[in-house]
Structure formats: structure tokens, C-alpha cells
Design a protein around this motif. Structure first.
Motif, PDB file in Angstrom:
ATOM      1  N   UNK A  63       0.717  -0.949   0.074  1.00  9.01           N
ATOM      2  CA  UNK A  63       0.182   0.079  -0.078  1.00  9.01           C
ATOM      3  C   UNK A  63       1.099   1.011   0.061  1.00  9.01           C
ATOM      4  N   UNK A  64       0.967   1.632  -1.184  1.00 10.95           N
ATOM      5  CA  UNK A  64       1.887   2.989  -1.134  1.00 10.95           C
ATOM      6  C   UNK A  64       1.314   4.453  -0.828  1.00 10.95           C
ATOM      7  N   UNK A  65       2.009   5.250  -0.030  1.00 15.06           N
ATOM      8  CA  UNK A  65       1.476   6.457   0.310  1.00 15.06           C
ATOM      9  C   UNK A  65       2.358   7.676  -0.261  1.00 15.06           C
ATOM     10  N   UNK A  66       1.744   8.785  -0.310  1.00 12.28           N
ATOM     11  CA  UNK A  66       2.571   9.995  -0.596  1.00 12.28           C
ATOM     12  C   UNK A  66       3.326  10.482   0.694  1.00 12.28           C
ATOM     13  N   UNK A  67       4.300   9.649   0.957  1.00 13.09           N
ATOM     14  CA  UNK A  67       5.099  10.081   2.096  1.00 13.09           C
ATOM     15  C   UNK A  67       5.182   9.115   3.231  1.00 13.09           C
ATOM     16  N   UNK A  68       6.069   9.073   4.232  1.00 11.96           N
ATOM     17  CA  UNK A  68       6.463   8.287   5.334  1.00 11.96           C
ATOM     18  C   UNK A  68       5.346   8.709   6.234  1.00 11.96           C
ATOM     19  N   UNK A  69       5.003  10.036   6.423  1.00 15.58           N
ATOM     20  CA  UNK A  69       3.966  10.266   7.370  1.00 15.58           C
ATOM     21  C   UNK A  69       2.515   9.647   7.390  1.00 15.58           C
ATOM     22  N   UNK A  70       1.997   9.591   6.317  1.00 13.59           N
ATOM     23  CA  UNK A  70       0.685   9.194   5.884  1.00 13.59           C
ATOM     24  C   UNK A  70       0.647   7.397   5.957  1.00 13.59           C
ATOM     25  N   UNK A  71       1.793   6.859   5.745  1.00 13.83           N
ATOM     26  CA  UNK A  71       2.100   5.645   5.928  1.00 13.83           C
ATOM     27  C   UNK A  71       1.978   5.121   7.328  1.00 13.83           C
ATOM     28  N   UNK A  72       2.980   6.007   8.015  1.00 18.57           N
ATOM     29  CA  UNK A  72       3.112   5.626   9.464  1.00 18.57           C
ATOM     30  C   UNK A  72       1.479   6.009  10.258  1.00 18.57           C
ATOM     31  N   UNK A  73       0.892   6.830   9.826  1.00 17.92           N
ATOM     32  CA  UNK A  73      -0.430   7.104  10.497  1.00 17.92           C
ATOM     33  C   UNK A  73      -1.454   6.106  10.470  1.00 17.92           C
ATOM     34  N   UNK A  74      -1.480   5.380   9.035  1.00 15.70           N
ATOM     35  CA  UNK A  74      -2.361   4.346   8.896  1.00 15.70           C
ATOM     36  C   UNK A  74      -1.759   3.042   9.591  1.00 15.70           C
ATOM     37  N   UNK A  75      -0.457   2.881   9.711  1.00 16.28           N
ATOM     38  CA  UNK A  75      -0.119   1.661  10.228  1.00 16.28           C
ATOM     39  C   UNK A  75      -0.460   1.822  11.873  1.00 16.28           C
ATOM     40  N   UNK A  76      -0.157   2.959  12.334  1.00  6.14           N
ATOM     41  CA  UNK A  76      -0.780   2.999  13.949  1.00  6.14           C
ATOM     42  C   UNK A  76      -2.017   2.730  14.062  1.00  6.14           C
ATOM     43  N   UNK A  77      -3.017   3.238  12.957  1.00  8.04           N
ATOM     44  CA  UNK A  77      -4.421   3.206  13.114  1.00  8.04           C
ATOM     45  C   UNK A  77      -4.881   1.617  12.825  1.00  8.04           C
ATOM     46  N   UNK A  78      -3.874   0.717  12.476  1.00  9.82           N
ATOM     47  CA  UNK A  78      -4.303  -0.406  12.141  1.00  9.82           C
ATOM     48  C   UNK A  78      -4.742  -0.683  10.698  1.00  9.82           C
ATOM     49  N   UNK A  79      -4.855   0.300   9.765  1.00 11.68           N
ATOM     50  CA  UNK A  79      -5.402   0.226   8.447  1.00 11.68           C
ATOM     51  C   UNK A  79      -4.451  -0.591   7.759  1.00 11.68           C
ATOM     52  N   UNK A  80      -3.273  -0.513   7.967  1.00 13.20           N
ATOM     53  CA  UNK A  80      -2.107  -1.263   7.319  1.00 13.20           C
ATOM     54  C   UNK A  80      -1.273  -1.998   8.597  1.00 13.20           C
ATOM     55  N   UNK A  81      -0.751  -3.072   8.381  1.00 15.31           N
ATOM     56  CA  UNK A  81      -0.261  -4.069   9.428  1.00 15.31           C
ATOM     57  C   UNK A  81       1.258  -4.029   9.558  1.00 15.31           C
TER      58      UNK A  81
END
Length: 319
Positions: free
Chosen positions: A178-196
Motif C-alpha cells: 500500500x503506497x502512500x505519498x510520504x512516510x507520514x501518512x504511511x505511519x499514521x495508517x499503520x498506527x491506526x491499524x489500517x495497514x499492518x
């Protein structure tokens, strides 16, 4: 004729020596082929700030983002070979050409290496809900559920993406990238459990590891990170040949006078050897590194071959 050629060469050498003695006589531009805010920008600005005093001229940052570093790299390749345009390179310099059908410069001939600055790994983390507390357990879980775990990254062709692909290839596992536009959004979704699963930079990830929002399984480098001494390397606990380490260095257009390159290398080595630089890099989860220009050139060749294979085997195409 021979005497004329010898005199001509002597004049060229003399002119080169004089040019090096006068260098630099105006500000030096450091092109960073990425937008502000990322690790390349942080390292580049730190280097520019500390190089300005010993060079006696300001080192000016020029962020030229686009096409996974291709835009800024091409701008540097087309600049005069006089030492007044430098290019900050990172691991993207090694794999970006393999991601595109063609690039507007010859990566093997366009630049002369000056010196490396530092290197740093990423850390493999999972959301606490993932039933894996070790790298081997994650591999086993991913093998049972091919594509069932979502791997977040800062974008297609990012170092996080490439590190994840190397893990996938060596671990014989499948993730849903799941690619994001930057490390920040990717981190936020992993912390939120949307990505594992995510491989994030240490400076970005450590606060969330310490707070318990993410679980660290392994670091990607060849040795443990002083920032996470209790977290093993992926190589030592699961994949012996795994090594995915980001790095930053400086190159200049081919044809830059050797005395100028030598001067730049000397000043960069002094900067990387200073306690201030080491402390600032450690704050980024990285460490200072020193190589001669020749050693750095060979290092780039090895890295380019390694990551080009990963790009091709994974079928990664630049956007």
C-alpha cells in the motif's frame, strides 16, 4: 609534436592547480533531488550548513524534486563541471535508473564521486494486533496468508518500498503493498491499524515503538542500531543475507578538476568526523561514514547492481 603535447598538459595541470587554490570564489549549490522534510533534505541541509565555514562560501540548498530523484539528478548532470554544483545522492541514486525505461543522463558516466556522509537502516514494525513478535513469526504468518498482510510504504520506488521488496523476495512471502505519498501518512495508517506492516525510518518510528503503538521486530542494517540496541537485525534472526541500508553522499559532474574534488572530499570528511555531525546523524537513527572518492565510487557500483536486481525481480516501475 611530443614537446607541444607535454607543454599543453603542463599548462592544463597548472591551470587546474590555480583553479583549485582559488576555489571556491562564489557560493556553491547543493542540489537535493527530493522535496524538503525527508531524510535527504535533513542530511543535505546539515552538510551545507557545516561546509560553508571551511569552504569560505555559502553552500546553497536547491531542492529539485520529481520522478524519484531523476529531475534533480538530471539538473546536476547538465551543470558546469567546476565544483560549484554538487548533488546529494542517496540509495535512490542507485535504484532510480532501473525503475524507468530511460533516464536523461548516463548514471555510470555523468558524475564523479566526492564522498559519503552517512548511512542508516529502517526498522521493520507491525501493528500490535499482528500475531507476530519476531521476524520469523512474521514470515510464517505471511506465508500462511499470502497477500493477507498490508505493507505500507512512503510510495512506489521509495527506500521503504525497496526494503520491503527485498524482505519479500528473500523471505519468500507476499504482502499487499500500500503506497502512500510520504512516510507520514504511511505511519499514521499503520498506527491506526489500517495497514499492518511497515519499514520506517528510525527517527520517525522510535517514538511509536516506545509508546507501544508499534512493535519492532528487526532493523534492516548489517548491525544493530545504537538507537534500538535490543532490537535484532533481520539478518541475525531470520534472513542471513538481508541488508537494506540507506546512505547519503555527494557527487559532482564528471570533468570537475581533481584538486577541487580533493578539496571537497577533505572538507566533507572533516565534517563527518566532527562530534556535532555524529550526534546529529545519531538523532536521525544514522551514523557517519567516511570513504575515499574511489571507495565511494565502487560502493555506488555495488549498490546499483544490488538494487537494480531487486527492482527488476519485483517488477517495480516508476510513476
Amino acid at each position: 609534436m611530443v614537446r607541444f603535447v607535454m607543454r599543453f598538459l603542463a599548462v592544463l595541470m597548472l591551470c587546474s592547480a590555480v583553479q583549485a587554490q582559488q576555489y571556491p570564489s562564489k557560493p556553491v549549490r547543493l542540489i537535493i533531488p527530493f522535496p524538503p522534510g525527508g531524510s535527504n533534505d535533513v542530511v543535505g541541509r546539515m552538510l551545507a550548513q557545516q561546509l560553508s565555514a571551511p569552504l569560505g562560501q555559502q553552500v546553497v540548498i536547491d531542492n529539485r524534486a520529481g520522478a524519484g530523484s531523476i529531475v534533480g539528478t538530471d539538473a546536476a548532470a547538465k551543470s558546469a563541471a567546476d565544483g560549484y554544483t554538487l548533488l546529494l545522492v542517496s540509495i535512490a541514486y542507485a535504484f532510480a535508473p532501473a525503475m524507468y525505461a530511460s533516464v536523461p543522463y548516463d548514471p555510470a558516466k555523468a558524475f564523479a564521486p566526492v564522498g559519503i556522509v552517512g548511512s542508516g537502516p529502517v526498522v521493520l514494525t507491525v501493528h500490535p494486533s499482528v500475531q507476530a513478535t519476531t521476524v520469523k513469526e512474521l514470515i510464517a504468518l505471511a506465508q500462511k496468508k499470502p497477500g493477507g498482510l498490508k505493507l505500507a510504504s512512503a510510495g512506489i520506488g521509495s527506500f521503504q518500498h525497496l526494503a520491503g521488496e527485498l524482505f519479500r523476495l528473500q523471505g519468500n512471502v507476499q504482502f499487499l503493498h500500500v503506497p502512500y505519498k510520504g512516510g507520514g501518512p504511511a505511519m499514521a495508517d499503520t498506527i491506526g491499524g489500517h495497514t499492518e506492516v511497515m519499514m520506517g525510518s528510525l527517527i520517525q518510528t522510535i517514538p511509536h515503538i516506545r509508546s507501544g503503538k508499534l512493535r519492532a521486530l528487526g532493523v534492516s542494517g548489517a548491525k544493530r542500531s545504537p538507537a534500538l540496541p535490543d532490537v535484532p537485525t533481520i539478518a541475525e534472526v531470520a534472513l542471513p543475507n538481508y541488508d537494506a541500508t540507506n546512505w547519503w553522499g555527494v557527487v559532482t559532474p564528471t570533468g570537475t578538476p581533481q584538486p577541487v574534488i580533493d578539496r571537497l572530499h577533505r572538507e566533507i570528511s572533516t565534517v563527518t568526523g566532527s562530534p556535532e555531525t555524529r550526534k546529529r546523524l545519531e538523532a536521525e537513527g544514522a551514523e557517519a561514514v567516511t570513504m575515499t572518492p574511489a571507495e565511494f565510487g565502487k560502493f555506488i557500483q555495488v549498490e546499483s547492481a544490488k538494487w537494480s536486481r531487486v527492482v527488476k525481480e519485483a517488477g517495480i516501475k516508476g510513476e
